[in-house]
Design a protein around this motif. Structure first.
Motif, short mmCIF file in Angstrom:
data_model
loop_
_atom_site.label_atom_id
_atom_site.label_comp_id
_atom_site.label_asym_id
_atom_site.label_seq_id
_atom_site.Cartn_x
_atom_site.Cartn_y
_atom_site.Cartn_z
N GLU A 12 5.12 13.58 -6.27
CA GLU A 12 4.40 12.34 -5.98
C GLU A 12 2.89 12.61 -5.97
OE1 GLU A 12 6.01 9.32 -3.20
OE2 GLU A 12 7.25 10.97 -2.51
N LYS A 13 2.13 11.61 -6.44
CA LYS A 13 0.68 11.73 -6.44
C LYS A 13 0.14 11.52 -5.03
CE LYS A 13 0.03 10.22 -11.24
NZ LYS A 13 -0.62 9.23 -12.14
N GLU A 14 -1.01 12.13 -4.74
CA GLU A 14 -1.55 12.06 -3.40
C GLU A 14 -2.57 10.93 -3.21
OE1 GLU A 14 -3.05 15.81 -2.16
OE2 GLU A 14 -1.13 16.84 -2.35
N GLU A 15 -2.97 10.25 -4.30
CA GLU A 15 -3.94 9.17 -4.15
C GLU A 15 -3.36 8.01 -3.35
OE1 GLU A 15 -5.01 11.09 -8.14
OE2 GLU A 15 -3.18 10.52 -7.09
N SER A 16 -4.26 7.17 -2.84
CA SER A 16 -3.85 5.95 -2.14
C SER A 16 -3.95 4.78 -3.12
CB SER A 16 -4.76 5.70 -0.94
OG SER A 16 -4.71 6.79 -0.04
N PHE A 17 -2.91 3.95 -3.15
CA PHE A 17 -2.85 2.86 -4.10
C PHE A 17 -2.49 1.55 -3.42
CE2 PHE A 17 -1.73 6.56 -6.69
CZ PHE A 17 -2.43 6.36 -7.87
N VAL A 64 0.85 -1.19 0.00
CA VAL A 64 0.00 0.00 0.00
C VAL A 64 0.89 1.24 0.00
CG1 VAL A 64 -1.56 1.40 1.40
CG2 VAL A 64 -1.99 -1.02 1.14
N LYS A 65 0.49 2.26 -0.77
CA LYS A 65 1.19 3.54 -0.78
C LYS A 65 0.17 4.66 -0.67
CE LYS A 65 4.42 6.36 -3.49
NZ LYS A 65 5.19 6.47 -4.75
N ASN A 109 0.05 -17.33 6.37
CA ASN A 109 -0.58 -16.28 7.17
C ASN A 109 0.31 -15.04 7.16
OD1 ASN A 109 -3.01 -17.44 8.12
ND2 ASN A 109 -1.85 -18.70 9.56
N ILE A 110 -0.32 -13.88 7.37
CA ILE A 110 0.43 -12.63 7.44
C ILE A 110 1.12 -12.60 8.81
CG2 ILE A 110 0.30 -10.12 7.41
CD1 ILE A 110 -2.36 -10.49 5.80
N ARG A 111 2.44 -12.64 8.82
CA ARG A 111 3.18 -12.71 10.08
C ARG A 111 3.78 -11.36 10.47
NH1 ARG A 111 6.62 -15.64 13.51
NH2 ARG A 111 7.17 -14.05 15.04
N PHE A 112 4.31 -10.62 9.50
CA PHE A 112 4.93 -9.33 9.77
C PHE A 112 4.35 -8.26 8.86
CE2 PHE A 112 8.19 -12.50 10.78
CZ PHE A 112 8.66 -12.08 12.01
N SER A 113 4.32 -7.03 9.34
CA SER A 113 4.05 -5.89 8.46
C SER A 113 5.21 -4.90 8.62
CB SER A 113 2.72 -5.22 8.79
OG SER A 113 2.77 -4.57 10.05
N LEU A 114 5.57 -4.26 7.52
CA LEU A 114 6.63 -3.25 7.54
C LEU A 114 6.04 -1.95 7.05
CD1 LEU A 114 9.61 -2.41 7.85
CD2 LEU A 114 9.95 -3.14 5.46
N CYS A 115 6.03 -0.93 7.91
CA CYS A 115 5.54 0.40 7.56
C CYS A 115 6.72 1.34 7.42
CB CYS A 115 4.58 0.93 8.61
SG CYS A 115 2.96 0.15 8.59
N HIS A 166 3.55 7.11 3.04
CA HIS A 166 3.52 5.90 3.87
C HIS A 166 3.37 4.69 2.97
CE1 HIS A 166 1.07 2.77 6.03
NE2 HIS A 166 2.13 2.85 6.80
N ARG A 167 4.21 3.69 3.19
CA ARG A 167 4.11 2.41 2.48
C ARG A 167 4.01 1.28 3.49
NH1 ARG A 167 9.52 2.58 -0.66
NH2 ARG A 167 10.00 4.02 1.05
N MET A 168 3.23 0.26 3.16
CA MET A 168 3.11 -0.89 4.05
C MET A 168 3.22 -2.18 3.24
SD MET A 168 0.15 -1.97 6.78
CE MET A 168 -1.02 -2.51 5.55
N PHE A 169 4.05 -3.09 3.75
CA PHE A 169 4.29 -4.37 3.11
C PHE A 169 3.94 -5.49 4.11
CE2 PHE A 169 7.12 -1.21 1.47
CZ PHE A 169 7.29 -1.49 0.12
N TYR A 170 3.50 -6.63 3.59
CA TYR A 170 3.27 -7.82 4.42
C TYR A 170 4.34 -8.87 4.12
CZ TYR A 170 -1.54 -6.42 5.69
OH TYR A 170 -2.65 -5.78 6.20
N PHE A 171 4.68 -9.64 5.15
CA PHE A 171 5.54 -10.80 4.99
C PHE A 171 4.81 -11.99 5.61
CE2 PHE A 171 8.22 -7.08 5.07
CZ PHE A 171 9.04 -7.28 3.97
N TYR A 172 4.97 -13.16 5.00
CA TYR A 172 4.11 -14.30 5.31
C TYR A 172 4.90 -15.47 5.90
CZ TYR A 172 1.48 -11.51 2.01
OH TYR A 172 0.87 -10.46 1.37
N GLU A 173 4.18 -16.29 6.66
CA GLU A 173 4.77 -17.53 7.16
C GLU A 173 4.89 -18.52 6.01
OE1 GLU A 173 3.76 -18.08 11.83
OE2 GLU A 173 2.30 -18.88 10.43
#
Length: 250
Positions: free
Chosen positions: A164-169, A119-120, A149-155, A137-144
Motif C-alpha cells: 500500500e502507498k503511504e500518501e494521504s488521499f 479519506v485514506k 449535514n454530516i451526521r455520522f463519521s466512520l473511521c 486509516h479510512r474515514m467516511f461521512y454519512f449525511y442526514e
C-alpha cells in the motif's frame, strides 16, 4: 489539539434535524461491527449530533493492547482517546489536518456530488510493548436526508499491507477520483489572494493597512477575511494564522 476543537465545533454548529434516526443509527452500527469482525479492524462510528462514539474492536485491538478482540464500547465523545494515545504524535497531527481538509472538500461539493468520497492515509500505531505497526486509516461521512449535514463519521483502522502507498488521499469508490492530500492541496483551500491577505494579517496589519497595501477596498478585505475564517473554521484571525501555519500555508 486546536484543529480537533475546530472540527468538533464545525460538526456541532450544524442544524441537525429532529427526525427519529434510531433505525439509521442501528444500521450503521451493524456496518461498523461487520468491518471490525471481518477485517480484524478497529471501527469507530461517531454520532456528531449527540457527540457519541460506538467503538468495535477486532483482533488488531488486542494486538495493540487497546482492548480485547470482539468487544465494543460507547464513549461520550467523537474523539477516541484510547486509540489516539497509540498513534504516533506526528501522524495524529497529520490525521486531524486531513480531517479538516476533508471537511472543507466535502462542504465545497454540491450534495449530489458527495457520495462515495472518503479519506485514506497511513499511520504508525504502537502496542503497549512499544512495537510499531503500520496502519491504514479510512474515514467516511454519512449525511442526514433532510438537509445533507454530516451526521455520522466512520473511521476504520486496519493493519497496512506492504504494497500500500503511504500518501494521504481523498478517494471516491464510485468514480475512482483521487486527490493527494499535501501542501499543494492545501493551497487550493485558500485562493492566492486569501493567502496573501493572511500573511499580512499575520504581520499584524489592519484591514485598512491591507487595503492600502494591496490597492483594494476595505470591504473587499473584510470579505476575504470572512472567507478565510470559514474555510479554516477559525473563530478569529489569530486562530486562522495558527491553523494556516500548521497546514504550511504561510
Amino acid at each position: 489539539m486546536d484543529i480537533q476543537k475546530k472540527i468538533s465545533r464545525n460538526f456541532q454548529m450544524q442544524p441537525f434535524s429532529s427526525d427519529d434516526d434510531s433505525e439509521k443509527t442501528h444500521f450503521l452500527k451493524t456496518i461498523a461491527l461487520g468491518y471490525a469482525v471481518t477485517e480484524n479492524a478497529i471501527s469507530v462510528l461517531s454520532d456528531l449530533k449527540y457527540n457519541k462514539s460506538y467503538i468495535y474492536y477486532g483482533g488488531m485491538a488486542e494486538l495493540l493492547g487497546i482492548a480485547d478482540s470482539y468487544t465494543n464500547e460507547t464513549v461520550n465523545s467523537i474523539w477516541e482517546k484510547k486509540i489516539y494515545d497509540s498513534i504516533h504524535k506526528d501522524d495524529l497531527s497529520k490525521k486531524h489536518i486531513n480531517e479538516l481538509r476533508f471537511y472543507n472538500f466535502i462542504k465545497n461539493l454540491p450534495p449530489q456530488k458527495r457520495e462515495g468520497f472518503f479519506v485514506k492515509e497511513s499511520l504508525r500505531m504502537f502496542s503497549r510493548e512499544n512495537k510499531c505497526f503500520a496502519v491504514t486509516h479510512r474515514m467516511f461521512y454519512f449525511y442526514e436526508n433532510y438537509n445533507n449535514n454530516i451526521r455520522f463519521s466512520l473511521c476504520l483502522y486496519n493493519l497496512r499491507m506492504d504494497d500500500e502507498k503511504e500518501e494521504s488521499f481523498i478517494l471516491n469508490s464510485l468514480s475512482h477520483e483521487s486527490y493527494i492530500l499535501d501542501n499543494e492541496y492545501d493551497n487550493r483551500i485558500l485562493s492566492e489572494r486569501e493567502i496573501e491577505i493572511l500573511r499580512l494579517i499575520e504581520k499584524g496589519m489592519s484591514s485598512i493597512d491591507i487595503s492600502n497595501t494591496l490597492s483594494i477596498s476595505k470591504n473587499t478585505v473584510s470579505r476575504h477575511r470572512q472567507n478565510i475564517l470559514e474555510k479554516l473554521q477559525a473563530k478569529n484571525s489569530v486562530e486562522a494564522c495558527k491553523i494556516a501555519k500548521e497546514m504550511k500555508l504561510i
